[in-house]
Structure formats: C-alpha cells, structure tokens
Scaffold this motif. Structure first.
Motif, PDB file in Angstrom:
ATOM      1  N   GLY A 169      23.661  27.218  49.251  1.00  0.00           N
ATOM      2  CA  GLY A 169      23.735  28.466  50.001  1.00  0.00           C
ATOM      3  C   GLY A 169      24.785  29.399  49.450  1.00  0.00           C
ATOM      4  N   ALA A 170      25.930  28.831  49.035  1.00  0.00           N
ATOM      5  CA  ALA A 170      27.004  29.659  48.480  1.00  0.00           C
ATOM      6  C   ALA A 170      26.597  30.279  47.150  1.00  0.00           C
ATOM      7  CB  ALA A 170      28.264  28.812  48.307  1.00  0.00           C
ATOM      8  N   VAL A 171      25.960  29.463  46.294  1.00  0.00           N
ATOM      9  CA  VAL A 171      25.532  29.962  44.983  1.00  0.00           C
ATOM     10  C   VAL A 171      24.440  31.017  45.142  1.00  0.00           C
ATOM     11  CG1 VAL A 171      24.434  29.332  42.798  1.00  0.00           C
ATOM     12  CG2 VAL A 171      26.187  27.839  43.796  1.00  0.00           C
ATOM     13  N   VAL A 172      23.460  30.709  46.001  1.00  0.00           N
ATOM     14  CA  VAL A 172      22.387  31.680  46.245  1.00  0.00           C
ATOM     15  C   VAL A 172      22.971  32.952  46.857  1.00  0.00           C
ATOM     16  CG1 VAL A 172      20.307  32.141  47.604  1.00  0.00           C
ATOM     17  CG2 VAL A 172      20.591  29.935  46.471  1.00  0.00           C
ATOM     18  N   GLY A 173      23.926  32.765  47.774  1.00  0.00           N
ATOM     19  CA  GLY A 173      24.553  33.923  48.398  1.00  0.00           C
ATOM     20  C   GLY A 173      25.245  34.808  47.396  1.00  0.00           C
ATOM     21  N   VAL A 174      25.980  34.203  46.457  1.00  0.00           N
ATOM     22  CA  VAL A 174      26.666  34.978  45.427  1.00  0.00           C
ATOM     23  C   VAL A 174      25.655  35.691  44.536  1.00  0.00           C
ATOM     24  CG1 VAL A 174      28.078  34.812  43.337  1.00  0.00           C
ATOM     25  CG2 VAL A 174      28.763  33.591  45.411  1.00  0.00           C
ATOM     26  N   GLY A 175      24.602  34.960  44.135  1.00  0.00           N
ATOM     27  CA  GLY A 175      23.588  35.564  43.272  1.00  0.00           C
ATOM     28  C   GLY A 175      22.895  36.751  43.929  1.00  0.00           C
ATOM     29  N   VAL A 176      22.476  36.557  45.172  1.00  0.00           N
ATOM     30  CA  VAL A 176      21.812  37.640  45.896  1.00  0.00           C
ATOM     31  C   VAL A 176      22.771  38.794  46.143  1.00  0.00           C
ATOM     32  CG1 VAL A 176      20.685  38.261  48.074  1.00  0.00           C
ATOM     33  CG2 VAL A 176      20.149  36.082  46.986  1.00  0.00           C
ATOM     34  N   ALA A 177      24.039  38.456  46.455  1.00  0.00           N
ATOM     35  CA  ALA A 177      25.030  39.503  46.734  1.00  0.00           C
ATOM     36  C   ALA A 177      25.335  40.334  45.490  1.00  0.00           C
ATOM     37  CB  ALA A 177      26.308  38.874  47.287  1.00  0.00           C
ATOM     38  N   VAL A 178      25.452  39.673  44.329  1.00  0.00           N
ATOM     39  CA  VAL A 178      25.696  40.408  43.080  1.00  0.00           C
ATOM     40  C   VAL A 178      24.527  41.336  42.776  1.00  0.00           C
ATOM     41  CG1 VAL A 178      25.920  40.175  40.582  1.00  0.00           C
ATOM     42  CG2 VAL A 178      27.257  38.702  42.084  1.00  0.00           C
ATOM     43  N   TRP A 179      23.296  40.803  42.937  1.00  0.00           N
ATOM     44  CA  TRP A 179      22.108  41.629  42.705  1.00  0.00           C
ATOM     45  C   TRP A 179      22.074  42.817  43.660  1.00  0.00           C
ATOM     46  CZ3 TRP A 179      18.144  42.871  46.058  1.00  0.00           C
ATOM     47  CH2 TRP A 179      17.053  43.557  45.501  1.00  0.00           C
ATOM     48  N   GLN A 209      30.025  48.700  46.577  1.00  0.00           N
ATOM     49  CA  GLN A 209      29.480  47.472  45.991  1.00  0.00           C
ATOM     50  C   GLN A 209      30.193  46.236  46.542  1.00  0.00           C
ATOM     51  OE1 GLN A 209      29.634  48.275  41.644  1.00  0.00           O
ATOM     52  NE2 GLN A 209      27.455  47.883  41.725  1.00  0.00           N
ATOM     53  N   VAL A 210      31.513  46.302  46.599  1.00  0.00           N
ATOM     54  CA  VAL A 210      32.278  45.146  47.081  1.00  0.00           C
ATOM     55  C   VAL A 210      31.949  44.840  48.538  1.00  0.00           C
ATOM     56  CG1 VAL A 210      34.589  44.280  47.599  1.00  0.00           C
ATOM     57  CG2 VAL A 210      34.159  45.449  45.435  1.00  0.00           C
ATOM     58  N   LEU A 211      31.898  45.863  49.376  1.00  0.00           N
ATOM     59  CA  LEU A 211      31.587  45.656  50.792  1.00  0.00           C
ATOM     60  C   LEU A 211      30.181  45.100  50.965  1.00  0.00           C
ATOM     61  CD1 LEU A 211      33.147  48.887  52.341  1.00  0.00           C
ATOM     62  CD2 LEU A 211      34.047  46.561  52.435  1.00  0.00           C
ATOM     63  N   LEU A 212      29.235  45.604  50.191  1.00  0.00           N
ATOM     64  CA  LEU A 212      27.863  45.096  50.260  1.00  0.00           C
ATOM     65  C   LEU A 212      27.805  43.655  49.771  1.00  0.00           C
ATOM     66  CD1 LEU A 212      24.937  45.862  50.912  1.00  0.00           C
ATOM     67  CD2 LEU A 212      24.677  46.610  48.539  1.00  0.00           C
ATOM     68  N   PHE A 213      28.557  43.354  48.718  1.00  0.00           N
ATOM     69  CA  PHE A 213      28.613  41.990  48.188  1.00  0.00           C
ATOM     70  C   PHE A 213      29.099  41.019  49.255  1.00  0.00           C
ATOM     71  CE2 PHE A 213      31.139  38.572  46.385  1.00  0.00           C
ATOM     72  CZ  PHE A 213      30.302  38.039  45.423  1.00  0.00           C
ATOM     73  N   VAL A 214      30.200  41.353  49.920  1.00  0.00           N
ATOM     74  CA  VAL A 214      30.776  40.476  50.944  1.00  0.00           C
ATOM     75  C   VAL A 214      29.808  40.287  52.110  1.00  0.00           C
ATOM     76  CG1 VAL A 214      32.628  40.236  52.635  1.00  0.00           C
ATOM     77  CG2 VAL A 214      33.148  41.032  50.327  1.00  0.00           C
ATOM     78  N   ALA A 215      29.174  41.370  52.560  1.00  0.00           N
ATOM     79  CA  ALA A 215      28.266  41.296  53.705  1.00  0.00           C
ATOM     80  C   ALA A 215      27.054  40.424  53.400  1.00  0.00           C
ATOM     81  CB  ALA A 215      27.824  42.697  54.114  1.00  0.00           C
ATOM     82  N   VAL A 216      26.418  40.640  52.253  1.00  0.00           N
ATOM     83  CA  VAL A 216      25.219  39.877  51.891  1.00  0.00           C
ATOM     84  C   VAL A 216      25.561  38.415  51.659  1.00  0.00           C
ATOM     85  CG1 VAL A 216      23.420  39.597  50.140  1.00  0.00           C
ATOM     86  CG2 VAL A 216      24.029  41.878  50.944  1.00  0.00           C
ATOM     87  N   CYS A 217      26.669  38.162  50.967  1.00  0.00           N
ATOM     88  CA  CYS A 217      27.085  36.786  50.695  1.00  0.00           C
ATOM     89  C   CYS A 217      27.344  36.036  51.992  1.00  0.00           C
ATOM     90  CB  CYS A 217      28.328  36.790  49.816  1.00  0.00           C
ATOM     91  SG  CYS A 217      28.829  35.157  49.220  1.00  0.00           S
ATOM     92  N   PHE A 218      28.000  36.677  52.934  1.00  0.00           N
ATOM     93  CA  PHE A 218      28.305  36.050  54.224  1.00  0.00           C
ATOM     94  C   PHE A 218      27.021  35.705  54.986  1.00  0.00           C
ATOM     95  CE2 PHE A 218      28.975  36.519  58.816  1.00  0.00           C
ATOM     96  CZ  PHE A 218      29.930  35.542  59.030  1.00  0.00           C
TER      97      PHE A 218
END
Length: 219
Positions: free
Chosen positions: A34-44, A123-132
């Motif tokens: 979940g963490a890896v997928v979260g990071v991948g989706v958040a970066v995208w 970008q950073v705020l969107l990254f954190v929100a999606v990853c969470f």
C-alpha cells in the motif's frame, strides 16, 4: 539541532520495524504494498494533475490578487509584490528581483513568474493527500491478516519475516518524513530557526533520505 532530526528518523525507523514485527509478514507486506502503490500513484498524480488543478482552481485567484495588489500600489513594483501577503517573504523578495523593469506588463509578468514558484507546492500537497488516502485503504486490509500470528510456529515465522519487512517500511517512512521536513522548511523559508534547510543538511538521516527528493530532481 541536527541530532534531534537524526533521533526523529531513528524513532520513525524503529517504530515501523517493531510495528511490522507485531503485525506479521502478511499484514506488513500488505501495508508495504500500500505504501509503495501510494507513493507511485501520488508521484504520478502530483506531476500529471497538479498543473490542471492549479490552472482550474488557483490561477484565476492568483491573477485577481496580483491585479489588485498592482492597482493599490500605483504601479510600484516593490509595493505591489509586498502586497501579495499570501506568499512567504522570501518568495516576494525573489519576485522583486525577477521582475525588475517589468513596465506596463507588470500584472501579467508577476502572474507568470508565480506559476513555477507555486506549482511545486501544489504538487507536494497533492502528493501527500493521495499517498495518505491510498495507504489508508490498504491499512484496512491489514486487520484481516493479523490473526495469523496466533497460529503456533507459523505465527512465529510470520512475525520474524514481518520484522525484516519492517526495515523496508521504516526506510520508506523515513523518506516520506524527509519530504515533509523539506516542504515545511521551504515554505517557512527560515522563519523557524529550528527547521531550516541548512540544519536539515547537517542531519545524517535527512542527508540519506532527502537525497531522493523527486521534487528537487524534477525541478
């Protein structure tokens, strides 16, 4: 102060390892996926969606504030930029230096200059929100696998493998912590004496995990 951040990284790393040991391998693996997928989706999402989100929801508001500040300043560059009080002081100082000699095109040039400055923060705020959100969804599945730890022998192996897996989870959590510290230090721009980029760079933990900052390498 840098040793405090080293201690913080150590605590986060140890906590993740122990937590994974207690949950067991299967639960820990689900959480790590979940963490890896979260990071991948958040970066995208942060790279593909931040621009349209900025254009759709923020660009118009920024333009209005710039035009209002310019109108109230009577065309004075320094006064107009200082009137943009929603920006950190360092950003306003940078704008003054960038826009010297803007002339009649002052509002348009300020708006254009602000986009590459504000977009990384979106970008950073969107990254954190999606990853969470993604990690939260996967954590709901973790409770299903915790019961395996009660099975004799199998439970012991499951816990041991969970500890090994926790080391990877801890590293990932430390990387996310480094991104968070970098973001806060960048936004506050030295106003927090205990949290500046200079202090962070003296931290061994931040130097290790902060070296893989995708926002710095992208920009």
């Amino acid at each position: 102060m840098s040793w405090i951040y080293d201690l913080l990284f150590l605590v986060v790393f140890a906590f993740a390892a122990v937590a994974s040991w207690r949950k067991g391998f299967l639960a820990g693996l689900t959480e790590l996926i979940g963490a890896v997928v979260g990071v991948g989706v958040a970066v995208w999402a942060s790279r593909m969606l931040a621009g349209p989100i900025y254009d759709q929801f923020l660009s118009g508001s920024v333009t209005e504030k710039v035009e209002s500040a310019v109108a109230q300043s009577g065309g004075d560059l320094a006064t107009a930029v200082q009137g943009l009080d929603f920006l950190p002081e360092t950003v306003r100082s940078t704008l003054v230096q960038m826009l010297q000699g803007a002339g009649d095109l002052l509002p348009d040039q300020i708006t254009t200059a602000l986009e590459p400055i504000l977009l990384p923060f979106v970008q950073v705020l969107l990254f954190v929100a999606v990853c969470f959100v993604v990690r939260l969804i996967f954590r709901l599945l973790v409770s299903i696998f915790r019961g395996i730890n009660g099975v004799p022998l199998v439970g012991g192996v499951n816990r041991a493998l969970g500890l090994v897996l926790g080391l990877f989870t801890g590293a990932l959590d430390c990387w996310l912590l480094a991104l968070l510290l970098w973001f806060v230090a960048s936004v506050t721009a030295g106003s927090l004496e205990f949290l500046t980029l200079h202090i962070l760079n003296q931290s061994v933990g931040y130097s290790i995990f902060g070296a893989f900052n995708p926002f710095l390498t992208h920009y």
